[in-house]
Write a protein that holds these residues in place. Structure first.
Motif, PDB file in Angstrom:
ATOM      1  N   LYS A 165      -0.261 -13.776  -1.180  1.00 35.10           N
ATOM      2  CA  LYS A 165       0.892 -13.133  -0.971  1.00 35.10           C
ATOM      3  C   LYS A 165       0.789 -11.682  -1.526  1.00 35.10           C
ATOM      4  O   LYS A 165       1.243 -10.906  -0.997  1.00 35.10           O
TER       5      LYS A 165
ATOM      6  N   GLU B 132       1.181  -8.318   0.590  1.00 33.40           N
ATOM      7  CA  GLU B 132       1.956  -7.416   0.354  1.00 33.40           C
ATOM      8  C   GLU B 132       1.286  -6.075   0.251  1.00 33.40           C
ATOM      9  O   GLU B 132       1.960  -4.980   0.393  1.00 33.40           O
TER      10      GLU B 132
ATOM     11  N   VAL C  53       8.017 -16.491   5.447  1.00 32.75           N
ATOM     12  CA  VAL C  53       6.659 -16.315   4.630  1.00 32.75           C
ATOM     13  C   VAL C  53       5.763 -16.640   5.471  1.00 32.75           C
ATOM     14  O   VAL C  53       5.676 -18.053   5.679  1.00 32.75           O
TER      15      VAL C  53
END
Length: 200
Positions: A42, A46, A15
């Motif tokens: 995050k 995405e 990550v």
């Protein structure tokens, strides 16, 4: 920095993380907690193609991708929201991570009513002229009532509603609502942020 982030990802990090110094800066500049900022990062990452995720700090997400967010999909002001929060020079309403963070910050429960009303005013100012005139108010009402024939107001109903809005809000009687007049009306309506399209 974003370069350090990319290096971590390239070296097998599963990550990609937001650099610590940016995290602190974003906490100071927004109404978001550290956890909310990390979640925003995050979610933003995405929305990017896999090959661009390593450089999320410097990437821009196209408006079409921003509009896939569940919070915006059903929002009648989705296009205006993208326009107001985008800093794109090309006018394509794409968003950088900082644009995205600004948007989430304004929509957060922690944002002040002054901040929320300021951005609501900008969103409702469809022609970006710094006032809400009759055309802005008509578009605002149409966004709220829907565009279908069965939900659309008649010309007489629309005219009466706009007259009522101006009578209640246009303190200086110039035929438009400026930011301070709008904020005055909003300050008397504590439920505004809940029902005015600015709840995330």
């Amino acid at each position: 920095t974003c370069e350090a982030e990319a290096a971590r990802a390239a070296m097998g990090g599963s990550v990609s993380l937001l650099p610590r110094e940016l995290l602190g800066e974003y906490q100071e500049l927004t109404f978001l907690s550290k956890q909310e900022i990390l979640l925003a990062y995050k979610r933003f990452s995405e929305l990017l193609p896999k090959e661009e995720r390593e450089n999320a700090c410097s990437a821009r997400v196209p408006k079409s991708q921003i509009l896939t967010l569940p919070e915006l999909r059903a929002n009648p002001f989705q296009h205006r929201i993208c326009r107001v929060f985008s800093t794109s020079d090309s006018g394509d309403d794409s968003m950088s991570f900082e644009d995205f963070l600004d948007m989430l910050s304004v929509f957060s429960d922690s944002a002040t009513s002054d901040i929320k009303s300021h951005y609501a005013f900008r969103i409702f100012d469809f022609d970006d002229d710094g006032t809400l005139d009759r055309k802005d108010l008509e578009k605002l009402v149409n966004c709220l009532t829907g565009q279908g024939k069965e939900s659309r107001l008649s010309n007489a109903e629309m005219e009466q509603l706009i007259r009522n809005i101006l009578e209640e809000s246009d303190i200086d009687k110039d035929g438009t609502i400026n930011l301070s007049e709008f904020q005055h009306v909003v300050s008397r309506s504590p439920d505004f942020t809940r029902y005015g399209g600015l709840q995330w």
